[in-house]
Enzyme design. Structure first.
Site, short mmCIF file in Angstrom:
data_model
loop_
_atom_site.label_atom_id
_atom_site.label_comp_id
_atom_site.label_asym_id
_atom_site.label_seq_id
_atom_site.Cartn_x
_atom_site.Cartn_y
_atom_site.Cartn_z
N HIS A 1 0.85 -1.19 0.00
CA HIS A 1 0.00 0.00 0.00
C HIS A 1 0.89 1.24 0.00
O HIS A 1 1.37 1.68 1.04
CB HIS A 1 -0.91 -0.03 1.24
N GLU B 1 -7.45 1.54 -4.22
CA GLU B 1 -8.01 2.07 -2.97
C GLU B 1 -9.12 3.04 -3.35
O GLU B 1 -8.86 4.17 -3.73
CB GLU B 1 -6.91 2.77 -2.15
N ALA C 1 -8.37 11.31 2.80
CA ALA C 1 -7.85 12.20 1.76
C ALA C 1 -8.33 11.82 0.37
O ALA C 1 -7.84 12.33 -0.63
CB ALA C 1 -6.32 12.20 1.81
N ALA D 1 -3.06 13.01 5.05
CA ALA D 1 -3.17 12.54 3.67
C ALA D 1 -1.98 11.68 3.32
O ALA D 1 -1.07 12.11 2.64
CB ALA D 1 -3.24 13.75 2.73
N GLY D 2 -1.97 10.46 3.79
CA GLY D 2 -0.87 9.57 3.46
C GLY D 2 0.38 9.99 4.20
O GLY D 2 0.43 11.05 4.82
N HIS E 1 1.43 5.05 -2.47
CA HIS E 1 0.92 5.84 -3.60
C HIS E 1 2.03 6.47 -4.42
O HIS E 1 1.94 6.55 -5.64
CB HIS E 1 -0.02 6.93 -3.10
N ASP F 1 1.91 3.67 3.00
CA ASP F 1 0.89 4.60 2.50
C ASP F 1 1.54 5.91 2.04
O ASP F 1 0.99 6.99 2.21
CB ASP F 1 -0.18 4.87 3.57
N ASP G 1 4.24 5.09 10.94
CA ASP G 1 5.17 6.22 10.80
C ASP G 1 5.26 7.06 12.07
O ASP G 1 6.07 7.98 12.14
CB ASP G 1 4.75 7.11 9.62
N ARG H 1 -19.73 -1.37 22.89
CA ARG H 1 -21.02 -1.87 22.43
C ARG H 1 -21.15 -1.85 20.91
O ARG H 1 -22.06 -2.44 20.36
CB ARG H 1 -22.16 -1.05 23.06
#
Ligand code: GN1
Ligand code: MG
Length: 724
Positions: A50, A112, A123, A282-283, A52, A248, A222, A202
């Protein structure tokens, strides 16, 4: 080729590589002829299922050469370029790109979105979100993994029929839906905890479902996406055979701060943290290798952290030749030097060599290494990111001295948006630490190391200022239930104030003008309300109303100061209890840290700010305001410590101002959080959209409860002062 004398699983080993595969693994022998690797150890090449992008490129660009070069240098030997929630045409174009490039091998793609829940888009670009579509998916070649939200219409059939590995993510699904999805064939959670419901007793949600069914979980380790304690919790729950470390990583990985495009939106990277303009994370900007090292620094045994980024992801995506050092497996290897840094990388039996000097490996480490050479303390060995603190970027770095010994230090990049005069701050800190060292002889004290020019900071350019200080090995508390520790924290801040009583305040520059000038803070808020530049004021109507109504109460202490009824002292001005470090064994306070805001101020504000933070029943950003109250027992314990130490030197009026000080500073901080929210979250680090509004509501809930308990609080303070 035979790689000789490699340290493998604790033994000196010769590894024979033939036709891109591992052909033999044997104890090191003098009879073998080959490449001598003495001094190096070996682990499998990393598998990132995973990621980008990096070095300015993104999977959605459909060009992989530069990314595969950078990833290879950083130890990732195979990966699944991960697409974003975009139009069908844009995703289709990616699958048509040339994936046969030098460097890291592309094993297929991870899609994704777009089949995700808009409520948990993170993001991802909401415009392109849609329900699962089997025909569409089947027409995209090379999709090996797909992340979907199983609550969407058509999901279960999609999971059964799509033929890819299905991960559950960007989802709002409940436990039962997740169980059903797993029974249909889903086998993993995508970036666990991020963009999905957390665990509620719950409403258990996806994570207990994954545990119940023993499927895989991805985690971004990270240090920013998950608290280290959560990384350890996942590790203890799922173990190294089920937990997968992913990066990511996005476009900015390997580059510096700036504005980048991601999924058709602008992303700002500041101090290595990538966020959408709404503030959502965002990543990451970390390589997978760095995530492995971070996980190890949180307490995952190194060998397990490696497994979680090699064998486990390979098993999860069904690539049994990857991520392991076994006869017959692909010869994807990382050779590590004695400091556990990447020395060489082998992909499919060949050493990866690249003369691409434009993008040196892992720039965060490189930056810190470069900065450390400016100080004389030692050579950079390794680092981890410290996530506490809302303002500066903080790293724990290990430095090796000339005699070979390795010691930890704290390296900080001063936030020059907040601190406009970093030179002024460092001058203050120089005076204050010198004074405190004399006062607290025999106790650990903060010390800032000189840069080459003898100054106690290194200025890279006007807005980039670094400082290196000693690492004091102690425990800091965020939320603390021990009355004994609270009493000691009170005493530590009281003692701090006493130590500064004879400090010459005229030496100090005001590092943030009007920092605790409550009246000015409220004016700033009301101006932001009137301008409403982000169109957010309507959301905060009730909060603004409350602050307007209570403005005079909040301004009481600063008015008293202006009229000469309260004295000006030299104060700390940021007395969160995590700014006191305690001895791990004895539990006694060691040292007060974070001296950035030591300035003339009110005793009642140091007292009150600590009470606000430490005597609350919940964190300062607790979203459920029903859980927030002032705990009178904690209040009493802290007051006993603080007033016990300072009581003798406080004036009658000061003692009388303590409780109002606590209420006032709490409303002031609410106003600061809210002003930052209304003007676009530029000051405080935020972890999610609306974080500053949540903080505002939490502070106001606490202030309200303090107002209700004011009389009891006053009585407690009086009682302690009389006996002091
Ligand atoms: C900031 O640096 P840190 O996180 O301890 C802020 C304080 C706030 C606090 C709230 C320079 O402190 O004033 O009370 O956040 N520091 C500055 O958590 O603005
Ligand atoms: Mg601070």
């Amino acid at each position: 080729m035979i790689l000789k004398n490699l340290l493998f699983e604790g033994r000196l080993t010769d590894i024979t590589v033939e036709n891109g595969k591992i052909a033999a693994i044997a104890p090191a022998s003098d009879h073998n002829v080959g490449e001598d690797c003495t001094g190096l150890s070996v682990i499998p090449g990393l598998v990132d299922m995973h990621a980008h992008g990096c070095v300015g490129k993104d999977t959605m660009d459909g060009e992989f050469a530069e990314m595969c070069t950078f990833l290879a240098k950083n130890g990732t030997t195979s990966w699944l370029p991960t697409t974003m929630t975009q139009s069908y045409e844009a995703i289709k174009k990616v699958t048509e790109g040339n994936t046969k490039v030098p460097g890291t091998q592309i094993l297929g793609f991870h899609m994704e979105g777009p089949y995700i829940n808009a409520k948990k888009k993170g993001a991802q670009n909401g415009k392109f979100i849609r329900n699962p579509d089997l025909a569409e998916f089947r027409s995209l070649p090379g999709m090996r993994v797909v992340t979907i939200a199983p609550e969407l219409e058509g999901s279960m059939e999609f999971i059964r029929e799509c033929g890819a590995v299905v991960c559950i993510g960007h989802t709002d699904a409940d436990y039962d839906t997740c169980i059903e999805a797993i029974e249909a064939g889903a086998n993993c959670l995508t970036h666990t905890f991020n963009a999905m419901p957390g665990i509620h007793h719950r409403e258990p949600g996806p994570i207990p479902a994954a545990l119940e069914k023993n499927i895989y979980v991805q985690a971004i380790t990270d240090g920013l996406h998950l608290h280290p304690a959560i990384v350890m919790m996942l590790y203890k729950m799922f173990g190294a055979d089920r937990m997968v470390i992913i990066s990511d990583s996005m476009r900015a990985t390997g580059l510096g701060d700036g504005i980048y495009e991601f999924g058709g939106q602008d992303i700002e990277v500041k101090d290595g943290v990538a966020r959408t303009m709404d503030g959502a994370i965002a990543g990451s900007t970390s390589t997978l290798w760095r995530c492995v090292k971070q996980a190890a620094s949180f307490g995952v045994p190194f060998d397990d952290a490696v497994k979680m980024a090699t064998r486990t992801p390979a098993d999860m995506i069904g690539a049994p030749n990857k991520g392991r050092i076994e006869v017959g497996a692909d010869a994807d290897l990382i050779l590590l030097d004695k400091d556990n840094e990447i020395a060489r990388v082998m992909i499919a039996g060949s050493f990866f060599e690249s003369d691409d000097a434009a993008h040196p490996a892992d720039t965060e480490a490189e930056t810190l290494r470069r900065i450390c050479t400016q100080f004389s303390a030692g050579e950079y060995v390794s680092h981890r990111v410290i996530t506490q603190g809302n303002i500066n970027a903080t790293y724990a770095v290990d430095l090796k001295a000339a005699d070979g010994s390795v010691k930890p230090y704290i390296l900080q990049k001063i936030n020059t948006y907040v601190f406009r005069d970093p030179v002024g701050i460092m001058a203050n800190i120089g005076y204050v630490t010198a004074h405190l060292r004399k006062k607290a002889a025999g106790k650990p004290a903060l010390e800032f190391y000189p840069a080459a020019d003898g100054k106690n900071y290194y200025m890279e350019d006007a807005s980039t200022v670094w400082r290196l200080e000693n690492y004091i090995d102690g425990v800091g508390y965020d939320l603390c239930d021990s009355l004994d520790i609270l009493r000691k924290a009170g005493a530590a801040f009281g003692e701090f104030q006493n130590q500064l009583a004879d400090f010459d305040a005229s030496l100090l520059t005001e590092t943030i003008p009007g920092f605790h000038d409550t009246r000015k803070r409220l004016q700033t808020l009301f101006a932001a309300e009137a301008a409403d530049e982000c169109g957010r004021a309507a959301e905060a109507e009730a909060e603004l109303q409350f602050i307007h109504t209570h403005a005079e109460l909040a301004c009481g202490p600063v008015d008293a100061l202006a009229e000469g009824r309260l004295p000006l002292r030299v104060t700390h001005n940021d007395t969160k209890i995590n700014n006191v470090l305690f001895d791990r064994e004895t539990g006694d306070p060691l040292c007060v840290i974070d001296l950035d805001t030591v300035m003339p101020g009110l005793a009642a504000y140091d007292f009150g700010d600590a009470v606000r933070f430490a005597a609350s029943t919940a964190a300062e950003d607790e979203p459920d305001t029903a859980r927030i109250a002032l705990d009178l027992q904690k209040f009493r314990a802290f007051s006993e410590g603080f007033i016990g130490k300072t009581g003798g030197s406080l004036t009658e009026a000061e003692i009388g101002s303590m409780v109002q000080g606590a209420i006032a500073i709490t409303i002031e901080l609410a106003s600061r959080f809210l002003a930052d929210y209304l003007t676009g979250d530029k000051y405080f680090k935020v972890n999610y959209e609306g974080h500053n509004l949540v903080r505002t509501r939490a502070q106001l809930a606490l202030a309200k409860d303090m107002i209700t308990k004011r009389v009891e609080m006053e009585q407690i303070v009086r009682g302690i002062a009389e006996n002091a």
